[in-house]
Design a protein around this motif. Structure first.
Motif, PDB file in Angstrom:
ATOM      1  N   MET A  16       0.843  -1.202   0.000  1.00 61.81           N
ATOM      2  CA  MET A  16       0.000   0.000   0.000  1.00 61.81           C
ATOM      3  C   MET A  16       0.877   1.250   0.000  1.00 61.81           C
ATOM      4  SD  MET A  16      -2.906   1.176   2.773  1.00 61.81           S
ATOM      5  CE  MET A  16      -3.875  -0.292   2.424  1.00 61.81           C
ATOM      6  N   THR A  17       0.553   2.205  -0.856  1.00 58.13           N
ATOM      7  CA  THR A  17       1.316   3.447  -0.932  1.00 58.13           C
ATOM      8  C   THR A  17       1.134   4.267   0.344  1.00 58.13           C
ATOM      9  OG1 THR A  17       1.030   3.530  -3.322  1.00 58.13           O
ATOM     10  CG2 THR A  17       1.652   5.579  -2.239  1.00 58.13           C
ATOM     11  N   LYS A  18       2.235   4.752   0.870  1.00 56.63           N
ATOM     12  CA  LYS A  18       2.199   5.530   2.100  1.00 56.63           C
ATOM     13  C   LYS A  18       1.911   6.998   1.804  1.00 56.63           C
ATOM     14  CE  LYS A  18       3.354   1.948   4.569  1.00 56.63           C
ATOM     15  NZ  LYS A  18       2.396   1.295   5.484  1.00 56.63           N
ATOM     16  N   LYS A  19       1.023   7.587   2.580  1.00 56.34           N
ATOM     17  CA  LYS A  19       0.680   9.000   2.428  1.00 56.34           C
ATOM     18  C   LYS A  19       1.562   9.836   3.350  1.00 56.34           C
ATOM     19  CE  LYS A  19      -4.140   8.083   1.191  1.00 56.34           C
ATOM     20  NZ  LYS A  19      -3.938   8.481  -0.228  1.00 56.34           N
ATOM     21  N   VAL A  20       2.287  10.768   2.750  1.00 51.79           N
ATOM     22  CA  VAL A  20       3.208  11.626   3.495  1.00 51.79           C
ATOM     23  C   VAL A  20       2.826  13.078   3.282  1.00 51.79           C
ATOM     24  CG1 VAL A  20       5.600  12.373   3.762  1.00 51.79           C
ATOM     25  CG2 VAL A  20       5.098   9.962   3.311  1.00 51.79           C
ATOM     26  N   VAL A  21       2.714  13.822   4.358  1.00 55.66           N
ATOM     27  CA  VAL A  21       2.538  15.274   4.264  1.00 55.66           C
ATOM     28  C   VAL A  21       3.889  15.948   4.452  1.00 55.66           C
ATOM     29  CG1 VAL A  21       1.688  17.309   5.508  1.00 55.66           C
ATOM     30  CG2 VAL A  21       0.111  15.495   4.864  1.00 55.66           C
ATOM     31  N   LEU A  22       4.250  16.801   3.508  1.00 58.34           N
ATOM     32  CA  LEU A  22       5.419  17.655   3.633  1.00 58.34           C
ATOM     33  C   LEU A  22       4.903  18.995   4.141  1.00 58.34           C
ATOM     34  CD1 LEU A  22       8.279  17.951   1.001  1.00 58.34           C
ATOM     35  CD2 LEU A  22       7.679  19.756   2.582  1.00 58.34           C
ATOM     36  N   LEU A  23       5.245  19.334   5.374  1.00 56.90           N
ATOM     37  CA  LEU A  23       4.654  20.491   6.033  1.00 56.90           C
ATOM     38  C   LEU A  23       5.158  21.796   5.419  1.00 56.90           C
ATOM     39  CD1 LEU A  23       2.710  21.202   8.341  1.00 56.90           C
ATOM     40  CD2 LEU A  23       4.704  21.408   9.838  1.00 56.90           C
ATOM     41  N   ASP A  24       4.243  22.569   4.872  1.00 56.67           N
ATOM     42  CA  ASP A  24       4.578  23.839   4.220  1.00 56.67           C
ATOM     43  C   ASP A  24       4.313  24.977   5.196  1.00 56.67           C
ATOM     44  OD1 ASP A  24       5.081  25.915   2.536  1.00 56.67           O
ATOM     45  OD2 ASP A  24       3.421  25.506   1.163  1.00 56.67           O
ATOM     46  N   TYR A  25       5.349  25.369   5.927  1.00 59.29           N
ATOM     47  CA  TYR A  25       5.195  26.451   6.903  1.00 59.29           C
ATOM     48  C   TYR A  25       6.086  27.650   6.555  1.00 59.29           C
ATOM     49  CZ  TYR A  25       9.510  24.689   9.117  1.00 59.29           C
ATOM     50  OH  TYR A  25      10.806  24.292   9.370  1.00 59.29           O
ATOM     51  N   GLY A  26       6.493  27.717   5.294  1.00 56.39           N
ATOM     52  CA  GLY A  26       7.251  28.871   4.829  1.00 56.39           C
ATOM     53  C   GLY A  26       8.745  28.701   4.884  1.00 56.39           C
ATOM     54  N   SER A  27       9.231  27.469   5.115  1.00 54.18           N
ATOM     55  CA  SER A  27      10.666  27.245   5.184  1.00 54.18           C
ATOM     56  C   SER A  27      10.994  25.883   4.611  1.00 54.18           C
ATOM     57  CB  SER A  27      11.152  27.310   6.634  1.00 54.18           C
ATOM     58  OG  SER A  27      12.526  27.015   6.714  1.00 54.18           O
TER      59      SER A  27
ATOM     60  N   ASN B 199      13.171  23.320   1.437  1.00 53.13           N
ATOM     61  CA  ASN B 199      13.201  23.002   0.006  1.00 53.13           C
ATOM     62  C   ASN B 199      11.969  22.161  -0.329  1.00 53.13           C
ATOM     63  OD1 ASN B 199      15.837  24.183  -0.564  1.00 53.13           O
ATOM     64  ND2 ASN B 199      16.626  22.556   0.749  1.00 53.13           N
ATOM     65  N   ILE B 200      10.842  22.830  -0.420  1.00 49.21           N
ATOM     66  CA  ILE B 200       9.567  22.134  -0.546  1.00 49.21           C
ATOM     67  C   ILE B 200       9.517  21.278  -1.800  1.00 49.21           C
ATOM     68  CG2 ILE B 200       7.085  22.424  -0.817  1.00 49.21           C
ATOM     69  CD1 ILE B 200       8.029  23.047   1.980  1.00 49.21           C
ATOM     70  N   ARG B 201       9.833  21.854  -2.941  1.00 50.04           N
ATOM     71  CA  ARG B 201       9.670  21.116  -4.199  1.00 50.04           C
ATOM     72  C   ARG B 201      10.698  20.005  -4.338  1.00 50.04           C
ATOM     73  NH1 ARG B 201       4.721  21.813  -4.187  1.00 50.04           N
ATOM     74  NH2 ARG B 201       4.130  24.024  -4.142  1.00 50.04           N
ATOM     75  N   SER B 202      11.927  20.254  -3.926  1.00 55.64           N
ATOM     76  CA  SER B 202      12.928  19.186  -4.016  1.00 55.64           C
ATOM     77  C   SER B 202      12.588  18.063  -3.050  1.00 55.64           C
ATOM     78  CB  SER B 202      14.332  19.731  -3.753  1.00 55.64           C
ATOM     79  OG  SER B 202      14.424  20.301  -2.460  1.00 55.64           O
TER      80      SER B 202
ATOM     81  N   ASP C  33       3.057   8.860  -1.595  1.00 58.92           N
ATOM     82  CA  ASP C  33       1.970   9.725  -2.048  1.00 58.92           C
ATOM     83  C   ASP C  33       2.076  11.011  -1.245  1.00 58.92           C
ATOM     84  OD1 ASP C  33      -0.374  11.016  -2.685  1.00 58.92           O
ATOM     85  OD2 ASP C  33      -1.710   9.412  -2.021  1.00 58.92           O
ATOM     86  N   VAL C  34       2.587  12.081  -1.869  1.00 55.23           N
ATOM     87  CA  VAL C  34       2.993  13.287  -1.146  1.00 55.23           C
ATOM     88  C   VAL C  34       1.976  14.407  -1.299  1.00 55.23           C
ATOM     89  CG1 VAL C  34       4.860  14.927  -0.743  1.00 55.23           C
ATOM     90  CG2 VAL C  34       5.379  12.666  -1.677  1.00 55.23           C
ATOM     91  N   THR C  35       1.650  15.034  -0.185  1.00 64.07           N
ATOM     92  CA  THR C  35       0.836  16.247  -0.179  1.00 64.07           C
ATOM     93  C   THR C  35       1.633  17.353   0.498  1.00 64.07           C
ATOM     94  OG1 THR C  35      -1.218  14.976  -0.022  1.00 64.07           O
ATOM     95  CG2 THR C  35      -1.326  17.300   0.576  1.00 64.07           C
ATOM     96  N   VAL C  36       1.767  18.492  -0.171  1.00 63.09           N
ATOM     97  CA  VAL C  36       2.443  19.653   0.409  1.00 63.09           C
ATOM     98  C   VAL C  36       1.359  20.581   0.953  1.00 63.09           C
ATOM     99  CG1 VAL C  36       3.932  21.637  -0.027  1.00 63.09           C
ATOM    100  CG2 VAL C  36       4.368  19.465  -1.193  1.00 63.09           C
ATOM    101  N   THR C  37       1.325  20.750   2.260  1.00 58.21           N
ATOM    102  CA  THR C  37       0.242  21.526   2.862  1.00 58.21           C
ATOM    103  C   THR C  37       0.619  21.972   4.265  1.00 58.21           C
ATOM    104  OG1 THR C  37      -2.117  21.488   3.448  1.00 58.21           O
ATOM    105  CG2 THR C  37      -0.880  19.454   3.814  1.00 58.21           C
ATOM    106  N   ALA C  38      -0.097  22.992   4.752  1.00 58.01           N
ATOM    107  CA  ALA C  38      -0.005  23.405   6.150  1.00 58.01           C
ATOM    108  C   ALA C  38      -1.276  23.018   6.903  1.00 58.01           C
ATOM    109  CB  ALA C  38       0.214  24.909   6.239  1.00 58.01           C
ATOM    110  N   ASP C  39      -2.166  22.259   6.260  1.00 54.73           N
ATOM    111  CA  ASP C  39      -3.427  21.880   6.880  1.00 54.73           C
ATOM    112  C   ASP C  39      -3.182  20.993   8.100  1.00 54.73           C
ATOM    113  OD1 ASP C  39      -6.526  21.620   6.507  1.00 54.73           O
ATOM    114  OD2 ASP C  39      -5.785  19.587   6.884  1.00 54.73           O
ATOM    115  N   PHE C  40      -3.738  21.387   9.230  1.00 57.74           N
ATOM    116  CA  PHE C  40      -3.478  20.709  10.496  1.00 57.74           C
ATOM    117  C   PHE C  40      -3.950  19.263  10.468  1.00 57.74           C
ATOM    118  CE2 PHE C  40      -4.361  19.441  14.837  1.00 57.74           C
ATOM    119  CZ  PHE C  40      -3.292  19.954  15.549  1.00 57.74           C
ATOM    120  N   ASP C  41      -5.184  19.046  10.035  1.00 60.54           N
ATOM    121  CA  ASP C  41      -5.743  17.698  10.059  1.00 60.54           C
ATOM    122  C   ASP C  41      -5.015  16.768   9.099  1.00 60.54           C
ATOM    123  OD1 ASP C  41      -7.603  18.298  12.021  1.00 60.54           O
ATOM    124  OD2 ASP C  41      -9.145  18.879  10.575  1.00 60.54           O
TER     125      ASP C  41
END
Length: 213
Positions: free
Chosen positions: A1-12, A14-17, A28-36
């Motif tokens: 099963m593909t693992k879901k990873v959040v890359l926390l976007d808090y303004g600091s 190398n987000i895209r790299s 399975d990557v999501t770039v977000t600052a969403d708390f939930d």
């Protein structure tokens, strides 16, 4: 099963790299600052570039410090990279300014002190001294990794041996100055170097982390 990873976007960071590096190893990557979203993902990656104080300000603005704490309370994995590792410690001192960190580990982030003639920042490839039995460095114990930083943790202060998991601390040296390069402490792991900039070795480290989720 593909693992879901959040890359926390808090303004600091190398987000895209970081996003591309995680996708490369099948997450399975999501770039977000969403708390939930950050709270409920299989894994949370906390990047960081720049000053300790600025990173902590940005992290608190999106309640990133709270989500890290809640995830760890529930034994849900978190990976910090570069300043994203540093802010996990109790405090940082830069240019005489002391800033409180997330305090997940005791310890102080301070300026590196290499021998005379060695420039700061520490920038480039370096080897690491890996303890036995780590997950992050499985199969890549002898590889080099890419560092870009002027500050680090020069003394590991977590000495409470009552914990069910003994932290695995990886070290490196620059100009004779020894500092923490990575930590694996149950669900909380971190690297001072940039795996997303460390070629195949960095990709394998990220793959090891994703597989462990």
């Amino acid at each position: 099963m593909t693992k879901k990873v959040v890359l926390l976007d808090y303004g600091s960071g190398n987000i895209r790299s970081g996003e591309r590096a995680l996708q490369r190893v099948g997450a399975d990557v999501t770039v977000t600052a969403d708390f939930d979203a950050a709270l409920n993902a299989d894994g949370l990656l906390v990047p960081g570039v720049g000053a300790f104080e600025a990173c902590m300000t940005g992290l608190r603005a999106v309640r990133g410090d709270v989500v890290v704490d809640r995830r760890l309370t529930g034994s849900r994995p978190v990976l910090g990279i570069c300043v994203g590792m540093q802010i996990l410690f109790a405090k940082g001192i830069e240019h005489g300014v002391e800033t409180d960190g997330c305090d997940q580990w005791p310890g102080v982030v301070e300026r590196l002190r290499p021998e005379a003639g060695e420039p700061v920042p520490h920038m480039g490839w370096n080897t690491v001294d890996v303890p036995a039995g780590t997950t992050l460095f499985d199969g890549i114990e002898k590889e080099r990794f890419y560092f870009v930083h002027s500050y680090g943790v020069r003394e590991w202060q977590l000495t409470d041996t009552r914990a069910s998991v003994t932290p695995a601390v990886t070290w490196t040296s620059y100009g004779g100055d020894r500092f923490v390069a990575a930590v694996e402490n149950g669900p909380l792991t971190a690297t001072q170097f940039h795996p997303e900039k460390s070629g195949d070795a960095g990709a394998e480290l990220l793959a090891n982390w994703v597989r462990s989720l």
